[in-house]
Design a protein around this motif. Sequence first.
Motif, PDB file in Angstrom:
ATOM      1  N   PRO A 233      24.973  66.490   2.197  1.00  0.00           N
ATOM      2  CA  PRO A 233      24.775  65.130   1.695  1.00  0.00           C
ATOM      3  C   PRO A 233      25.528  64.825   0.393  1.00  0.00           C
ATOM      4  N   ASN A 234      25.752  65.829  -0.445  1.00  0.00           N
ATOM      5  CA  ASN A 234      26.396  65.585  -1.730  1.00  0.00           C
ATOM      6  C   ASN A 234      27.666  66.392  -1.948  1.00  0.00           C
ATOM      7  N   LYS A 235      28.100  67.172  -0.949  1.00  0.00           N
ATOM      8  CA  LYS A 235      29.197  68.098  -1.203  1.00  0.00           C
ATOM      9  C   LYS A 235      29.995  68.403   0.068  1.00  0.00           C
ATOM     10  N   LEU A 236      31.301  68.640  -0.117  1.00  0.00           N
ATOM     11  CA  LEU A 236      32.195  69.055   0.959  1.00  0.00           C
ATOM     12  C   LEU A 236      32.791  70.408   0.603  1.00  0.00           C
ATOM     13  N   SER A 237      32.762  71.318   1.560  1.00  0.00           N
ATOM     14  CA  SER A 237      33.397  72.620   1.403  1.00  0.00           C
ATOM     15  C   SER A 237      34.307  72.825   2.610  1.00  0.00           C
ATOM     16  N   LEU A 238      35.592  73.120   2.356  1.00  0.00           N
ATOM     17  CA  LEU A 238      36.572  73.251   3.430  1.00  0.00           C
ATOM     18  C   LEU A 238      37.529  74.389   3.116  1.00  0.00           C
ATOM     19  N   GLY A 239      37.750  75.237   4.097  1.00  0.00           N
ATOM     20  CA  GLY A 239      38.680  76.343   3.922  1.00  0.00           C
ATOM     21  C   GLY A 239      38.864  77.104   5.226  1.00  0.00           C
ATOM     22  N   LEU A 240      39.405  78.290   5.119  1.00  0.00           N
ATOM     23  CA  LEU A 240      39.584  79.176   6.264  1.00  0.00           C
ATOM     24  C   LEU A 240      38.480  80.221   6.238  1.00  0.00           C
ATOM     25  N   ARG A 241      37.920  80.504   7.398  1.00  0.00           N
ATOM     26  CA  ARG A 241      36.835  81.487   7.474  1.00  0.00           C
ATOM     27  C   ARG A 241      37.245  82.808   6.833  1.00  0.00           C
ATOM     28  N   GLY A 242      36.299  83.364   6.073  1.00  0.00           N
ATOM     29  CA  GLY A 242      36.540  84.647   5.437  1.00  0.00           C
ATOM     30  C   GLY A 242      37.273  84.547   4.115  1.00  0.00           C
ATOM     31  N   ASN A 243      37.629  83.335   3.684  1.00  0.00           N
ATOM     32  CA  ASN A 243      38.335  83.110   2.428  1.00  0.00           C
ATOM     33  C   ASN A 243      37.569  82.093   1.583  1.00  0.00           C
ATOM     34  N   PRO A 244      37.809  82.094   0.283  1.00  0.00           N
ATOM     35  CA  PRO A 244      37.185  81.065  -0.543  1.00  0.00           C
ATOM     36  C   PRO A 244      37.678  79.682  -0.099  1.00  0.00           C
ATOM     37  N   PRO A 245      36.805  78.657  -0.149  1.00  0.00           N
ATOM     38  CA  PRO A 245      37.233  77.313   0.259  1.00  0.00           C
ATOM     39  C   PRO A 245      38.294  76.767  -0.691  1.00  0.00           C
TER      40      PRO A 245
ATOM     41  N   GLU B 287      43.176  67.392  14.885  1.00  0.00           N
ATOM     42  CA  GLU B 287      44.042  66.745  15.863  1.00  0.00           C
ATOM     43  C   GLU B 287      45.484  66.927  15.431  1.00  0.00           C
ATOM     44  N   ASP B 288      46.297  67.460  16.316  1.00  0.00           N
ATOM     45  CA  ASP B 288      47.723  67.683  16.037  1.00  0.00           C
ATOM     46  C   ASP B 288      47.944  68.464  14.739  1.00  0.00           C
ATOM     47  N   GLY B 289      47.074  69.441  14.497  1.00  0.00           N
ATOM     48  CA  GLY B 289      47.220  70.284  13.311  1.00  0.00           C
ATOM     49  C   GLY B 289      46.716  69.668  12.016  1.00  0.00           C
ATOM     50  N   GLU B 290      46.112  68.482  12.101  1.00  0.00           N
ATOM     51  CA  GLU B 290      45.568  67.815  10.913  1.00  0.00           C
ATOM     52  C   GLU B 290      44.056  67.763  11.007  1.00  0.00           C
ATOM     53  N   ILE B 291      43.395  68.002   9.884  1.00  0.00           N
ATOM     54  CA  ILE B 291      41.942  67.907   9.817  1.00  0.00           C
ATOM     55  C   ILE B 291      41.578  66.488   9.406  1.00  0.00           C
ATOM     56  N   HIS B 292      40.688  65.876  10.166  1.00  0.00           N
ATOM     57  CA  HIS B 292      40.196  64.535   9.878  1.00  0.00           C
ATOM     58  C   HIS B 292      38.719  64.648   9.549  1.00  0.00           C
ATOM     59  N   ILE B 293      38.320  64.157   8.390  1.00  0.00           N
ATOM     60  CA  ILE B 293      36.924  64.189   7.974  1.00  0.00           C
ATOM     61  C   ILE B 293      36.425  62.753   7.918  1.00  0.00           C
ATOM     62  N   THR B 294      35.359  62.478   8.668  1.00  0.00           N
ATOM     63  CA  THR B 294      34.771  61.149   8.719  1.00  0.00           C
ATOM     64  C   THR B 294      33.411  61.207   8.046  1.00  0.00           C
ATOM     65  N   LEU B 295      33.239  60.385   7.019  1.00  0.00           N
ATOM     66  CA  LEU B 295      31.994  60.356   6.252  1.00  0.00           C
ATOM     67  C   LEU B 295      31.316  59.011   6.424  1.00  0.00           C
TER      68      LEU B 295
ATOM     69  N   MET C 261      38.343  79.241  13.125  1.00  0.00           N
ATOM     70  CA  MET C 261      39.257  79.545  12.066  1.00  0.00           C
ATOM     71  C   MET C 261      38.998  78.661  10.835  1.00  0.00           C
ATOM     72  N   ILE C 262      38.538  77.425  11.049  1.00  0.00           N
ATOM     73  CA  ILE C 262      38.244  76.495   9.954  1.00  0.00           C
ATOM     74  C   ILE C 262      36.777  76.624   9.572  1.00  0.00           C
ATOM     75  N   ALA C 263      36.510  76.647   8.292  1.00  0.00           N
ATOM     76  CA  ALA C 263      35.141  76.635   7.775  1.00  0.00           C
ATOM     77  C   ALA C 263      34.948  75.312   7.043  1.00  0.00           C
ATOM     78  N   CYS C 264      34.143  74.428   7.616  1.00  0.00           N
ATOM     79  CA  CYS C 264      33.898  73.117   7.016  1.00  0.00           C
ATOM     80  C   CYS C 264      32.402  72.876   6.971  1.00  0.00           C
ATOM     81  N   GLN C 265      31.888  72.638   5.786  1.00  0.00           N
ATOM     82  CA  GLN C 265      30.483  72.297   5.602  1.00  0.00           C
ATOM     83  C   GLN C 265      30.409  70.933   4.934  1.00  0.00           C
ATOM     84  N   ILE C 266      29.745  70.000   5.618  1.00  0.00           N
ATOM     85  CA  ILE C 266      29.531  68.661   5.076  1.00  0.00           C
ATOM     86  C   ILE C 266      28.045  68.560   4.752  1.00  0.00           C
TER      87      ILE C 266
END
Length: 118
Positions: A8-20, A40-48, A1-6
Amino acid sequence: MIACQIQPNKLSLGLRGNPPFIDEEFYSTIKQKDSFWTMEDGEIHITLQKMNKAETWMAALKGHQSQQPNDAIVTEEVKKKMMLERFQEENPGFDFSSAEFNGQSPDPRTFMKDNRQF
């Protein structure tokens, strides 16, 4: 359901099938293979993982830094913390947890003219 692309220079985050809803460049380059996201518990955690560990960023994403000018005291405290982390990594048998700097600390990226990316 989540679309996340990490990248080297950019983050894209959204719901699949929708604009980020986040499609932004990082403040600086990251290590893609060492960066990840979890939910985790409905929260997205991004570690860079920064490409240059001792580099200070004004924000994680370009254009999202505070409108207030840098606080010199906060910047100096961050540099001191990074120096202590570097000392600990380079000297694993010693405990620097209670060490303190007096005066201005050097830039941790160029301390002792060691330009390696650690």
